[in-house]
Design an enzyme around this catalytic site. Structure first.
Site, PDB file in Angstrom:
ATOM      1  N   ASP A   1      -1.644  37.184  58.454  1.00 49.21           N
ATOM      2  CA  ASP A   1      -0.461  36.991  59.319  1.00 49.21           C
ATOM      3  C   ASP A   1      -0.155  35.516  59.519  1.00 49.21           C
ATOM      4  O   ASP A   1       1.004  35.126  59.712  1.00 49.21           O
ATOM      5  CB  ASP A   1      -0.616  37.730  60.661  1.00 49.21           C
ATOM      6  CG  ASP A   1      -1.900  37.403  61.381  1.00 49.21           C
ATOM      7  OD1 ASP A   1      -2.059  37.861  62.527  1.00 49.21           O
ATOM      8  OD2 ASP A   1      -2.751  36.704  60.800  1.00 49.21           O
TER       9      ASP A   1
ATOM     10  N   SER B   1      -3.929  41.331  58.955  1.00 50.44           N
ATOM     11  CA  SER B   1      -4.383  40.195  59.776  1.00 50.44           C
ATOM     12  C   SER B   1      -5.869  40.169  60.006  1.00 50.44           C
ATOM     13  O   SER B   1      -6.357  40.156  61.162  1.00 50.44           O
ATOM     14  CB  SER B   1      -3.643  40.226  61.105  1.00 50.44           C
ATOM     15  OG  SER B   1      -2.281  40.464  60.880  1.00 50.44           O
TER      16      SER B   1
ATOM     17  N   ARG C   1       3.866  47.061  62.398  1.00 49.90           N
ATOM     18  CA  ARG C   1       5.328  47.108  62.139  1.00 49.90           C
ATOM     19  C   ARG C   1       5.571  47.295  60.656  1.00 49.90           C
ATOM     20  O   ARG C   1       4.823  46.768  59.809  1.00 49.90           O
ATOM     21  CB  ARG C   1       5.975  45.780  62.573  1.00 49.90           C
ATOM     22  CG  ARG C   1       6.441  45.801  63.989  1.00 49.90           C
ATOM     23  CD  ARG C   1       7.324  44.670  64.417  1.00 49.90           C
ATOM     24  NE  ARG C   1       7.072  43.403  63.766  1.00 49.90           N
ATOM     25  CZ  ARG C   1       8.019  42.466  63.670  1.00 49.90           C
ATOM     26  NH1 ARG C   1       9.240  42.717  64.126  1.00 49.90           N
ATOM     27  NH2 ARG C   1       7.750  41.317  63.124  1.00 49.90           N
TER      28      ARG C   1
HETATM   29  C1  0WK Z   1       3.468  38.825  65.087  1.00 53.24           C
HETATM   30  C2  0WK Z   1       3.290  38.801  63.561  1.00 53.24           C
HETATM   31  C3  0WK Z   1       2.036  39.521  63.180  1.00 53.24           C
HETATM   32  C4  0WK Z   1       0.858  38.931  63.914  1.00 53.24           C
HETATM   33  C5  0WK Z   1       1.132  38.973  65.391  1.00 53.24           C
HETATM   34  C6  0WK Z   1       0.014  38.302  66.112  1.00 53.24           C
HETATM   35  O1  0WK Z   1       4.381  39.424  62.948  1.00 53.24           O
HETATM   36  O2  0WK Z   1       1.826  39.426  61.800  1.00 53.24           O
HETATM   37  O3  0WK Z   1      -0.315  39.617  63.582  1.00 53.24           O
HETATM   38  O4  0WK Z   1       2.315  38.283  65.695  1.00 53.24           O
HETATM   39  O5  0WK Z   1       0.245  38.322  67.446  1.00 53.24           O
HETATM   40  P1  0WK Z   1      -0.275  39.475  68.402  1.00 53.24           P
HETATM   41  O6  0WK Z   1       0.586  40.623  68.146  1.00 53.24           O
HETATM   42  O7  0WK Z   1      -1.665  39.707  68.039  1.00 53.24           O
HETATM   43  O8  0WK Z   1      -0.133  38.935  69.731  1.00 53.24           O
HETATM   44  C1  BGC Z   2      -8.336  37.518  62.193  1.00 51.84           C
HETATM   45  C2  BGC Z   2      -7.341  36.704  61.403  1.00 51.84           C
HETATM   46  C3  BGC Z   2      -5.960  36.836  62.000  1.00 51.84           C
HETATM   47  C4  BGC Z   2      -6.007  36.523  63.464  1.00 51.84           C
HETATM   48  C5  BGC Z   2      -4.677  36.638  64.123  1.00 51.84           C
HETATM   49  C6  BGC Z   2      -8.233  37.195  63.648  1.00 51.84           C
HETATM   50  O1  BGC Z   2      -9.054  38.039  64.383  1.00 51.84           O
HETATM   51  O2  BGC Z   2      -9.635  37.258  61.740  1.00 51.84           O
HETATM   52  O3  BGC Z   2      -7.326  37.084  60.063  1.00 51.84           O
HETATM   53  O4  BGC Z   2      -5.121  35.947  61.335  1.00 51.84           O
HETATM   54  O5  BGC Z   2      -6.904  37.368  64.133  1.00 51.84           O
HETATM   55  O6  BGC Z   2      -4.166  37.891  64.081  1.00 51.84           O
END
Ligand code: 0WK
Ligand code: BGC
Length: 860
Positions: free
Chosen positions: A580, A526, A462
């Site tokens: 993140d 992240s 994003r």
């Molecule tokens: C939303 C945050 C982003 C993070 C994500 C993690 O804005 O920085 O990496 O959540 O959740 P996912 O999208 O991996 O489920």
């Molecule tokens: C990464 C982290 C990150 C997390 C959540 C992990 O795989 O090593 O840096 O914060 O995922 O996105």
């Protein structure tokens, strides 16, 4: 008139036979329950079950929660101590589960009556003595084995390892009767094993119409008159005594032992239930020898009558249990909304095992009274000891209760790992890299400005425009756009990846009409990065799906700047690169100043928190705090979680792009949970436990069962219909049983995830509490991530487990509504303020310096 042809064997005059038959029949008639009476008992048992579920402990049938949420799945492993108290003897056992086999070593200890009926302290001292003897005997005195304790008395439980006891229901040979079953407890947890304590049926008078005077006599003479009425009609502790009462009456009536009432016959407990089984098993000759052993000199005719009495009493007991069982299996069938139920009932107890007819009468009665259920009674060979060890194995392995030793143990290990990662000398070998982020505080409300935030690494890439202003109060306006991160880009070269990011940024700035502006940029990246300052981050290793080449070991800010420069169509000032978790903590810190922990439970998982600078050896200075990115996804990479990792976890890791790394993440995060479920289902199908053993190509396809499917299936109301849809897509024709098994597997996997993350988070909270030196910690945890957000029960389970693991903390869980973009902008705002205030200061200093040098040159 009950049927009487069996008495034809009696060698008395024909006329005497009639009256004798009649009188004996008269006596035994109340024991011969009609179908209608048994139907009534079934209905009363059913009503008792329902009442027990609704009313906490005030109904005759207590319906006690056991906190056991599932039956074993064959993956249990390890050595366990199992203690079995409450049946005939006390048994201490060592159970070793290995590759779906269980090796048992046990020793039986008798419990003297004076101990049984002495003080609780004496009793438990005696148990402890026996256990110590057993461990000695096994040469395992120093082995700190997890133990399962079978305590066969009604207990109020608040957790799998927390009880309060009602000791009055005591035991003797072949003792009590009871049933437990998996009940749907609430929409959330789908099932829990409920200990019905059905022995209490009738304590409210609901069985008075079938209780005979003999039963009343037994009840009166018992140590708990008025209680356990159903048990006193059906269980091994009482059947012998009922028979004795009947024999006493028949003898007093001159129908037996020539009316000779011996002291023996008048002795309570002298006619043990084991004699019933023996008498009903053998021919009349043996019956006489048994009676003689009891000092009852009976004739052959007496033997026939005694055998009749035993038969009547045991048959009634088996029928009553059958009626009770019919109520239970019918309830399960209705719970599942099934027209027909196939079910297996595990059964144990000497009466069931040793009595020649009990099991058959029980089964027949159950099936007659519950015609829509096909019930298989499976006698347990190893007794409940193995069951207790299995439960503690399951509890240990998956999740049982957040207070279980395992989670507390993991919490302690995690705490130790935090400290190890912070230590200069220990960090290199620590699994938790505890990366300094150079974020020294959460937003303080002074931030303002116009920023761009990039958010790369979660399920979406994003780009956000974040405007922080101070009209009346500090407000934040955000506009964002999601951009694809195609597989070939995230698996290609690093250059292509950052070119892609720069291109998307260009597109975004175009759309925002700010291409001419050089806005400060906060970059949420992240992945684990080594930082020496806010705007520099060296990627340590890729995780999740990313593996672009040539990036590991590089400064990602530099790589992005290079890609932007290469384009030359806009400029951007990347002022901060944040993880993140940090972005999430900052975003939540904007709304709640207490927020000092940031957690992601999404594709991947991770946590950061505000650590005392004095504890961060890798950063100069002792004053104040700094946010540390723990990178807890790597917890266990040093092998310390091997005892709880399952074969499925190992298979996931073997098939991942980074074997041996991020082992904790692979047990708990959204990228892997669906795959864990798929692997378990494949194994269960191979063993014929689901889908009638059918294994379809789809079921064998990696990634075919996604974590979002778990969330859909665990959604209470539409879960099952969703399960049908999802499983059909896997090419299997699921039976209704398959649905509940699949949903159980989903629950177990997601529950384990919530519990393991709770243990790690509890480790951080304990550390914060320690750092602050407070008796009670009050704090806020900012959370984001698709698993936490999308799974219907995850948040509740996590919160509950955390509060149980660290009861002396007040934790507020704050969901980050707007992702970490705002947080990244906040960090950038701080960086921006610091930079420009220092730049202004520098330019001020330089202007002062320039003034003085000019002044000096002119004057001096
Ligand atoms: C939303 C945050 C982003 C993070 C994500 C993690 O804005 O920085 O990496 O959540 O959740 P996912 O999208 O991996 O489920
Ligand atoms: C990464 C982290 C990150 C997390 C959540 C992990 O795989 O090593 O840096 O914060 O995922 O996105």
């Amino acid at each position: 008139m009950c049927h009487h042809n069996r008495f034809l064997l009696l060698n008395v005059a024909k006329s005497d036979i009639i009256s004798l038959v009649f009188q004996v029949d008269e006596t035994l008639c109340p024991f011969k329950l009609s179908q209608e009476q048994l139907q009534l008992v079934k209905a009363r048992m059913r009503a008792g079950l329902e009442a027990g579920l609704k009313t906490k402990g005030s109904s005759a049938i207590k319906m006690l929660p056991s906190y056991v949420y599932r039956t074993p799945d064959g993956t249990e492993h390890g050595k366990y101590l199992a203690l079995d108290l409450g049946g005939t003897n006390f048994r201490a056992m060592m159970v070793n589960f290995k590759r779906q086999n269980a090796r048992l070593y046990h020793k039986i200890y008798t419990i003297p009556l004076e101990i049984m009926q002495g003080t609780g302290e004496e009793l438990f001292d005696h148990i402890a003595q026996c256990v110590s003897d057993f461990l000695d005997y096994m040469g395992m005195k120093n082995a700190h084995l997890p133990a399962g304790f079978t305590f066969s008395f009604p207990c109020e439980q608040t957790a799998i390892d927390t009880v309060s006891v009602d000791i009055k229901v005591l035991w003797g040979w072949r003792t009590g009767t009871n049933v437990c079953y998996m009940e749907e407890v609430d929409a959330e947890l789908s099932k829990m094993c409920i200990n019905t304590e059905w022995g209490g049926l009738g304590d409210d008078g609901s069985l008075d119409d079938i209780i005979t005077p003999y039963d009343m006599e037994v009840n009166q003479n018992s140590i708990n008159p008025g209680r356990q009425r159903f048990e006193k009609l059906t269980s091994g502790m009482y059947l012998g005594e009922i028979v004795r009462q009947v024999l006493l009456d028949l003898t007093r009536g001159g129908l037996l032992f020539r009316g000779h009432v011996t002291e023996t016959l008048k002795t309570p407990g002298i006619f043990e239930t084991k004699y019933l089984s023996q008498i009903e098993r053998w021919e009349k000759l043996c019956v006489r020898s048994i009676l003689q052993q009891l000092g009852l000199k009976g004739t052959c005719d007496d033997s026939i009558i005694v055998k009749e009495v035993c038969g009547a009493v045991s048959r009634r007991a088996a029928q009553l249990c059958g009626a009770g069982m019919a109520a239970v299996v019918d309830k399960i069938r209705e719970n599942r909304g099934l027209d027909h139920l196939n079910i297996t009932v595990g059964v144990d107890g000497a009466l069931y095992k040793l009595h020649p007819h009990f099991s058959r009468v029980l089964k027949d009665t159950t099936e007659v009274l519950a015609p829509q259920c096909n019930v298989t009674f499976l006698p347990s060979e190893e007794g409940s000891g193995k069951g207790a060890a299995l439960i503690s194995a399951v509890a240990r392995q998956m999740h049982a209760d957040s207070l279980s030793g395992t989670l507390l143990d993991i919490m302690q290990q995690f705490r130790r790992e935090l400290a190890k990662g912070l230590g200069r000398d220990t960090n290199p070998t620590a699994a938790l890299k505890m990366l300094p982020t150079f974020v020294r505080s959460i937003p303080d409300g002074s931030e303002k400005g116009d920023f761009i935030a990039l958010d790369l690494g979660g399920s979406n890439f994003r780009i956000l425009r974040v405007k922080v202003s101070h009209e009346k109060k500090q407000t934040v306006q955000m506009e964002s756009q999601i951009y694809d991160t195609p597989e070939d880009i995230i698996h290609g070269s690093g250059t292509r990846l950052f070119d892609h990011v720069a291109e998307c940024l260009g597109d975004f700035m175009e759309k925002q009409n700010i291409k001419d502006k050089k806005l400060p940029v906060g970059f949420t990246f992240s992945f684990p990065c080594q930082q020496t300052k806010l705007d520099e981050g060296f990627l340590i290793t890729w995780t999740k799906r990313f593996k672009a080449g040539g990036v590991e070991g590089m400064d990602v800010v530099k790589l992005l700047n290079k890609a932007i420069k290469k384009r030359g169509d806009y400029d951007a000032d990347i002022m901060a690169v944040v993880n993140d978790t940090v972005g999430t903590m900052m975003t939540c810190g904007f709304d709640d100043q207490r927020c000092e922990v940031g957690i992601i439970i999404g594709t991947g998982t991770n946590a950061c928190y505000m650590e005392e600078l004095r504890n961060i050896d890798l950063v100069e200075g002792d004053e104040g705090r700094m946010c540390v990115n723990t990178e807890w996804g790597a917890f266990g990479d040093d092998g310390r979680l091997e005892d709880i990792r399952t074969e499925f976890d190992r298979e996931i890791d073997r098939g991942s792009i980074n074997p041996g790394k991020q082992l904790f993440e692979k047990m708990v995060s959204g990228m892997y949970m669906g795959e864990l479920v798929r692997l378990i289902l494949v194994k269960m199908a191979r063993e014929g436990l689901v889908f009638e053993g059918r294994i379809t190509p789809e079921l064998l396809t990696k990634g075919k069962f996604e974590t979002k499917h778990i969330s859909a299936i665990e959604k209470s109301k539409e879960g099952l219909s969703k399960a049908r849809e999802i499983l059909t897509r896997l090419g299997v024709e699921p039976s209704t049983d398959d649905f509940s098994l699949v949903s159980q597997v989903c629950t177990v996997v997601s529950f384990r995830s919530a519990n393991l993350i709770a243990a790690a988070l509890a480790g951080i909270l304990m550390r914060l509490k320690e750092n602050k030196g407070v008796a009670r910690l009050r704090t806020t945890v900012g959370i984001d991530g698709s698993l936490y957000k999308m799974h219907p029960q995850y948040a509740r389970r996590l919160h509950k487990a955390v509060r149980r693991l660290v009861p002396d903390t007040d934790v507020r869980f704050l969901l980050s509504e707007s992702g970490s973009g705002k947080g990244a902008a906040m960090v950038t705002a701080v960086a921006y303020r610091l930079t420009y205030s220092s730049r202004i200061f520098w330019s001020y200093l330089q202007s002062v310096h320039a003034f003085f040098s000019i002044y000096h040159r002119n004057v001096f």
